[in-house]
Design a protein around this motif. Structure first.
Motif, short mmCIF file in Angstrom:
data_model
loop_
_atom_site.label_atom_id
_atom_site.label_comp_id
_atom_site.label_asym_id
_atom_site.label_seq_id
_atom_site.Cartn_x
_atom_site.Cartn_y
_atom_site.Cartn_z
N GLY A 74 41.34 34.77 37.74
CA GLY A 74 41.84 35.88 38.53
C GLY A 74 43.33 35.73 38.75
O GLY A 74 43.93 34.70 38.42
N ARG A 75 43.94 36.76 39.34
CA ARG A 75 45.39 36.75 39.57
C ARG A 75 45.68 37.37 40.92
O ARG A 75 45.07 38.36 41.31
CB ARG A 75 46.10 37.55 38.49
CG ARG A 75 47.63 37.47 38.53
CD ARG A 75 48.24 38.51 37.62
NE ARG A 75 48.14 39.85 38.19
CZ ARG A 75 48.33 40.97 37.51
NH1 ARG A 75 48.62 40.93 36.23
NH2 ARG A 75 48.23 42.15 38.11
N ILE A 76 46.63 36.75 41.66
CA ILE A 76 47.01 37.28 42.95
C ILE A 76 48.50 37.06 43.18
O ILE A 76 49.04 35.99 42.86
CB ILE A 76 46.20 36.63 44.10
CG1 ILE A 76 46.70 37.14 45.46
CG2 ILE A 76 46.25 35.12 44.03
CD1 ILE A 76 45.89 36.65 46.64
N SER A 77 49.18 38.07 43.74
CA SER A 77 50.57 37.93 44.18
C SER A 77 50.53 37.37 45.59
O SER A 77 50.42 38.13 46.56
CB SER A 77 51.29 39.27 44.15
OG SER A 77 51.24 39.85 42.87
N LEU A 78 50.60 36.06 45.71
CA LEU A 78 50.46 35.43 47.03
C LEU A 78 51.62 35.79 47.94
O LEU A 78 51.45 36.04 49.13
CB LEU A 78 50.35 33.92 46.88
CG LEU A 78 49.96 33.17 48.15
CD1 LEU A 78 48.54 33.51 48.57
CD2 LEU A 78 50.12 31.66 47.96
N PRO A 80 55.78 37.90 47.59
CA PRO A 80 56.51 38.81 46.70
C PRO A 80 57.13 38.10 45.50
O PRO A 80 57.34 38.73 44.45
CB PRO A 80 57.58 39.41 47.61
CG PRO A 80 56.96 39.37 48.98
CD PRO A 80 56.17 38.10 49.01
N ASP A 81 57.43 36.80 45.64
CA ASP A 81 58.08 36.07 44.54
C ASP A 81 57.19 34.99 43.93
O ASP A 81 57.66 34.13 43.19
CB ASP A 81 59.39 35.43 45.02
CG ASP A 81 59.18 34.46 46.17
OD1 ASP A 81 58.06 34.44 46.74
OD2 ASP A 81 60.11 33.71 46.50
N LEU A 82 55.89 35.03 44.25
CA LEU A 82 54.98 34.00 43.72
C LEU A 82 53.67 34.61 43.25
O LEU A 82 52.90 35.13 44.06
CB LEU A 82 54.71 32.92 44.77
CG LEU A 82 53.75 31.80 44.34
CD1 LEU A 82 54.28 31.05 43.12
CD2 LEU A 82 53.50 30.83 45.49
N MET A 83 53.42 34.53 41.95
CA MET A 83 52.17 34.99 41.35
C MET A 83 51.30 33.78 41.03
O MET A 83 51.77 32.83 40.40
CB MET A 83 52.46 35.76 40.07
CG MET A 83 51.23 36.28 39.35
SD MET A 83 50.63 37.80 40.07
CE MET A 83 51.93 38.95 39.55
N LEU A 84 50.06 33.81 41.49
CA LEU A 84 49.14 32.72 41.20
C LEU A 84 48.07 33.17 40.21
O LEU A 84 47.51 34.26 40.33
CB LEU A 84 48.44 32.24 42.49
CG LEU A 84 49.32 31.65 43.59
CD1 LEU A 84 48.44 31.17 44.74
CD2 LEU A 84 50.18 30.52 43.05
N TYR A 85 47.82 32.32 39.25
CA TYR A 85 46.72 32.52 38.31
C TYR A 85 45.63 31.52 38.67
O TYR A 85 45.86 30.31 38.66
CB TYR A 85 47.20 32.32 36.87
CG TYR A 85 48.20 33.37 36.43
CD1 TYR A 85 47.77 34.60 35.96
CD2 TYR A 85 49.57 33.13 36.53
CE1 TYR A 85 48.68 35.58 35.59
CE2 TYR A 85 50.49 34.11 36.15
CZ TYR A 85 50.03 35.33 35.69
OH TYR A 85 50.94 36.30 35.33
N LEU A 86 44.46 32.03 39.00
CA LEU A 86 43.37 31.21 39.52
C LEU A 86 42.37 30.90 38.42
O LEU A 86 41.88 31.80 37.73
CB LEU A 86 42.67 31.94 40.67
CG LEU A 86 43.58 32.50 41.78
CD1 LEU A 86 42.73 33.21 42.82
CD2 LEU A 86 44.40 31.38 42.42
N PHE A 87 42.05 29.63 38.29
CA PHE A 87 41.08 29.18 37.31
C PHE A 87 39.96 28.43 38.03
O PHE A 87 40.18 27.35 38.59
CB PHE A 87 41.74 28.26 36.27
CG PHE A 87 42.68 28.96 35.33
CD1 PHE A 87 42.27 29.31 34.05
CD2 PHE A 87 43.97 29.27 35.72
CE1 PHE A 87 43.13 29.96 33.18
CE2 PHE A 87 44.84 29.93 34.86
CZ PHE A 87 44.43 30.27 33.59
N GLY A 88 38.78 29.01 38.03
CA GLY A 88 37.63 28.37 38.65
C GLY A 88 36.88 27.51 37.64
O GLY A 88 36.60 27.94 36.53
N THR A 89 36.57 26.29 38.04
CA THR A 89 35.89 25.36 37.14
C THR A 89 34.38 25.58 37.18
O THR A 89 33.83 26.03 38.18
CB THR A 89 36.17 23.91 37.53
OG1 THR A 89 35.58 23.65 38.82
CG2 THR A 89 37.65 23.62 37.60
N PRO A 90 33.68 25.22 36.10
CA PRO A 90 32.22 25.18 36.16
C PRO A 90 31.80 24.01 37.04
O PRO A 90 32.48 22.98 37.10
CB PRO A 90 31.80 24.97 34.71
CG PRO A 90 32.98 24.32 34.07
CD PRO A 90 34.19 24.85 34.77
N GLY A 91 30.69 24.17 37.76
CA GLY A 91 30.30 23.15 38.72
C GLY A 91 29.34 22.10 38.20
O GLY A 91 29.29 20.98 38.72
#
Length: 204
Positions: A74-78, A80-91
């Motif tokens: 997923g992606r979120i603009s945490l 205004p100047d920081l974009m985070l790309y989220l990577f969830g691991t398999p459990g």
């Protein structure tokens, strides 16, 4: 979602960073990524079948019917100047070989914990304590919206070092998930600042 996750302002230089959302099987990683992502989240969920019986330790509520077999994204603009790309691991343990690849180049990690099944959390915490140099925080996912155990008790049960932040998070609630991401970024930046002073290495 609050203004902290609003799209980038025109003309503002935006940097991006990779964040890992880790934890044991069924702790809420897919839920957290999906609750904050500004784009339709990508996941590699597969239906659970009889083949998983006796292999995967199912959550106690019995409602989980799918499982992540590669990753969530997923992606979120945490900010205004920081974009985070989220990577969830398999459990599940049989997919842990993917964790090194998913963690490569990341800014830090959130380890989600289910206090109803703390034994499912030890491997994930051990990975980031001993097999990775990524800064990380631990977030107790508030299943049913309640904290079943005091955080000091959880820290002791997990044998978590005092310098590693331990917080609560409701993965279903965007504001709560955003707050957890903000905590991780703040923790990572504080380690980097200390590292620049030459006192400690920049990892937890």
């Amino acid at each position: 979602m609050d203004s902290s996750s609003s799209p980038s302002e025109p003309g503002l230089l935006t940097i991006s960073a990779k964040i890992v959302v880790a934890g044991g099987f069924g702790v809420g990683k897919t839920t957290l990524v999906g609750s904050v992502s500004e784009v339709p989240p990508l996941n590699t969920e597969a239906w659970m079948t009889e083949a998983s019986e006796g292999v995967d330790d199912l959550p106690p509520d019995g409602t989980k019917t799918t499982t992540t077999v590669a990753m969530d994204f997923g992606r979120i603009s945490l900010y205004p100047d920081l974009m985070l790309y989220l990577f969830g691991t398999p459990g599940q343990s049989r997919f842990w070989f993917l964790w090194d690849d998913l963690s490569r180049g990341a800014l830090g990690a959130i380890v989600l914990v289910d206090t109803r099944r703390l034994d499912q959390s030890f491997a994930a915490i051990n990975y980031f304590e001993n097999d990775s140099e990524l800064p990380f925080i631990v977030a107790v996912n508030l299943f049913d919206g309640e904290l079943a155990h005091d955080l000091d008790e959880v820290r002791e049960a997990l044998a978590l070092r005092p310098e590693i932040p331990l917080i609560t998070c409701d993965a279903r609630e965007p504001a709560s998930a955003v707050a957890a991401l903000q905590e991780l970024v703040s923790h990572t930046l504080s380690l980097a600042e200390v590292s620049e002073s030459g006192r400690v290495r920049a990892h937890a």
